[in-house]
Design a protein around this motif. Structure first.
Motif, mmCIF file in Angstrom:
data_model
loop_
_atom_site.group_PDB
_atom_site.id
_atom_site.type_symbol
_atom_site.label_atom_id
_atom_site.label_comp_id
_atom_site.label_asym_id
_atom_site.label_seq_id
_atom_site.Cartn_x
_atom_site.Cartn_y
_atom_site.Cartn_z
ATOM 1 N N ASP A 278 0.845 -1.188 0.000
ATOM 2 C CA ASP A 278 0.000 0.000 0.000
ATOM 3 C C ASP A 278 0.889 1.250 0.000
ATOM 4 O O ASP A 278 2.114 1.161 -0.144
ATOM 5 C CB ASP A 278 -0.956 -0.011 1.195
ATOM 6 N N ARG A 279 0.262 2.401 0.165
ATOM 7 C CA ARG A 279 1.014 3.659 0.083
ATOM 8 C C ARG A 279 2.136 3.722 1.112
ATOM 9 O O ARG A 279 3.275 4.082 0.804
ATOM 10 C CB ARG A 279 0.042 4.835 0.278
ATOM 11 N N GLU A 280 1.835 3.353 2.363
ATOM 12 C CA GLU A 280 2.845 3.405 3.410
ATOM 13 C C GLU A 280 3.927 2.362 3.178
ATOM 14 O O GLU A 280 5.113 2.610 3.417
ATOM 15 C CB GLU A 280 2.185 3.207 4.779
ATOM 16 N N GLY A 281 3.537 1.188 2.706
ATOM 17 C CA GLY A 281 4.528 0.165 2.410
ATOM 18 C C GLY A 281 5.485 0.600 1.321
ATOM 19 O O GLY A 281 6.694 0.353 1.392
ATOM 20 N N PHE A 282 4.949 1.272 0.301
ATOM 21 C CA PHE A 282 5.825 1.771 -0.757
ATOM 22 C C PHE A 282 6.760 2.846 -0.209
ATOM 23 O O PHE A 282 7.958 2.860 -0.534
ATOM 24 C CB PHE A 282 5.015 2.334 -1.917
ATOM 25 N N ARG A 283 6.235 3.746 0.612
ATOM 26 C CA ARG A 283 7.076 4.818 1.161
ATOM 27 C C ARG A 283 8.241 4.251 1.968
ATOM 28 O O ARG A 283 9.402 4.670 1.796
ATOM 29 C CB ARG A 283 6.243 5.742 2.048
ATOM 30 N N LEU A 284 7.964 3.280 2.828
ATOM 31 C CA LEU A 284 9.019 2.703 3.650
ATOM 32 C C LEU A 284 10.044 1.961 2.796
ATOM 33 O O LEU A 284 11.256 2.071 3.015
ATOM 34 C CB LEU A 284 8.403 1.760 4.685
ATOM 35 N N SER A 285 9.563 1.231 1.810
ATOM 36 C CA SER A 285 10.493 0.492 0.945
ATOM 37 C C SER A 285 11.325 1.443 0.101
ATOM 38 O O SER A 285 12.540 1.269 -0.034
ATOM 39 C CB SER A 285 9.709 -0.467 0.040
ATOM 40 N N TRP A 286 10.679 2.439 -0.492
ATOM 41 C CA TRP A 286 11.413 3.383 -1.327
ATOM 42 C C TRP A 286 12.480 4.106 -0.520
ATOM 43 O O TRP A 286 13.616 4.286 -0.985
ATOM 44 C CB TRP A 286 10.462 4.391 -1.963
#
Length: 454
Positions: A278-286
């Motif tokens: 999700d959005r937060e998962g992408f932010r943390l991974s990026w």
């Protein structure tokens, strides 16, 4: 001390190229494992600090097995112009040979290809030396995905090229002999990041997520989450003229880098599964990938397996999250690409709350059961590659090959697991700790042009 997580721990780059022979083996290697496990990943040269994990130069690791022996290990940088600092963007536009070539390595028509989705493939010898850029005899008009798909029935290789600029998406088919027989621009595509895709018996399935081209992203990988970018699944009939009949179906926001599989069920619906953030998962991974302070502890957090069922007759999509375990790098028995698979595999990671750990996961889609081979403390397994057993009769009758990075021992091993129960069968001790990478393949000797090289 670097602040970049992708240059530390399991991801600390190898600093040189080595070769070793007569590797030590615990247990018994099945004699049908005669070939090479080849692995690719980002490994910048000493003194180079890339601005993004994906910008690190590609290094291929190979392990040669034959007749119950582990004959050699070797690692080699893919020698592209980018390895020596050549820029991707030039005054004449992109240089498609200036590749990291660090995402995947596959075999097709006897040729080993190191892949990075922004560039041409690079051909390698069976001993992992670089031959050079390969453009399918001039038929490849742009970049090639790092995730081509081989039809297990016809031997055809399906692949695509995507771009943040028109034409956004091109689809290609190469026959079993490596000749491109078809290519077409796919209408309706956008600048959304397209990293992987899927085949079914009658369709090609594309995935557009909520991550798209972002000219303001300065890490060198110009993509970012955009709430205004619709997430969609594109279902395109296979064969000539199919691109004109593609249909795009909106789905919930998310980003799926890697597809497990797709197939058509008994009702003709297209079923697709993929780990999705999700959005937060992408932010943390990026933020992990670029080394930003506010990042996840792992490159994979909040990555949960999602299932979409596309009802072509009704023009509707249903979707659900099918498991709460943080996983990535999904694999399966490749004989089931495009048809309904019962079993699939993945690498598990600690989730955003630190729960769980590293392991190899097996899913039984018929019963919903989940089995985990726990890797152990500070031990990270690589993508688990399935190899069928000799005379296999069942879908999971075979082996999983995974390379473990062991930080406490500063060592690596190739583990051979029984794919049916995830029990260890053999362990090959490698001469160095192998940097955590991305994707790889098992290449049997019979697949390579001119036979095996030693």
């Amino acid at each position: 001390m670097t602040s970049k997580p992708y240059l530390t721990g399991h991801f600390e780059p190898a600093v040189d190229e080595i070769s070793a022979t007569a590797l030590s083996v615990d247990g018994t290697l099945p004699p049908e494992l005669t070939g090479r496990l080849v692995r690719n990943g980002h490994n910048p040269k000493p003194g180079v600090t890339p601005t993004h994990w994906f910008k690190g130069s590609g290094m291929v690791h190979g392990i040669r097995l034959r007749d119950g022996r582990a004959e050699w290990y070797r690692n080699r940088w893919v020698r592209t112009p980018a390895l020596d600092g050549a820029p991707y963007m030039t005054e004449n536009g992109p240089d498609l040979t200036a590749s990291t070539a660090g995402t995947h390595i596959v075999e097709h028509a006897g040729r080993l290809l190191a892949l990075c989705e922004a560039n041409f493939p690079f051909a390698l010898t069976p001993d992992l030396d670089t031959v050079g850029a390969y453009d399918f005899d001039g038929k490849l008009r742009g970049a090639m995905t790092a995730h081509p798909k081989t039809d297990p029935v016809t031997g055809e290789l399906h692949f695509f090229g995507s771009s943040p600029f028109p034409p956004y998406l091109l689809h290609y088919v190469a026959d079993a002999h490596g000749q491109v027989t078809h290519s077409a621009e796919v209408p309706g595509a956008t600048a959304s990041l397209k990293h992987d895709f899927a085949l079914t018996q009658h369709h090609v399935v594309f995935v557009e997520g909520t991550v798209t081209f972002d000219a303001n992203e300065h890490s060198g990988i110009p993509y970012g989450w955009d709430d205004h970018q619709p997430a969609r699944i594109g279902v395109m009939p296979r064969g000539r003229g199919g691109a004109a009949r593609i249909r795009w179906f909106p789905v919930e926001p998310g980003s799926a880098l890697h597809v497990v599989n797709a197939y058509e069920d008994a009702r003709g619906r297209v079923v697709l599964e993929a780990p999705t953030v999700d959005r937060e998962g992408f932010r943390l991974s990026w933020n992990w990938w670029v080394g930003a302070p506010d990042r996840g502890a792992e490159p994979v957090v909040r990555s949960l397996t999602r299932r979409w069922v596309v009802d072509l007759a009704a023009g509707a999509v249903s979707e659900e999250t099918v498991d709460d375990l943080a996983v990535e790098f999904p694999t399966l028995n490749d004989a089931f690409v495009g048809t309904e698979n019962r079993y699939q595999y993945a690498v598990s990671f600690p989730d955003a709350g630190g729960r769980g750990g590293y392991g190899v996961v097996k899913y039984d889609r018929a019963t919903g059961a989940r089995l985990i081979h726990e890797a152990g403390d500070a031990r990270l397994p690589s993508e688990a590659v399935f190899v069928p057993a000799a005379g296999a009769t069942g879908e999971d009758d075979g082996y999983l090959l995974t390379v473990v990075s062991d930080l406490k021992q500063n060592a690596s091993q190739l583990l051979v697991l029984d794919a049916s129960g995830l029990d260890p069968i053999a362990t090959v001790h490698l001469p160095r700790r192998v940097t955590a990478g991305i994707h790889g393949s098992w290449i049997p000797d019979t697949a390579l042009e001119g036979g095996a090289s030693d």
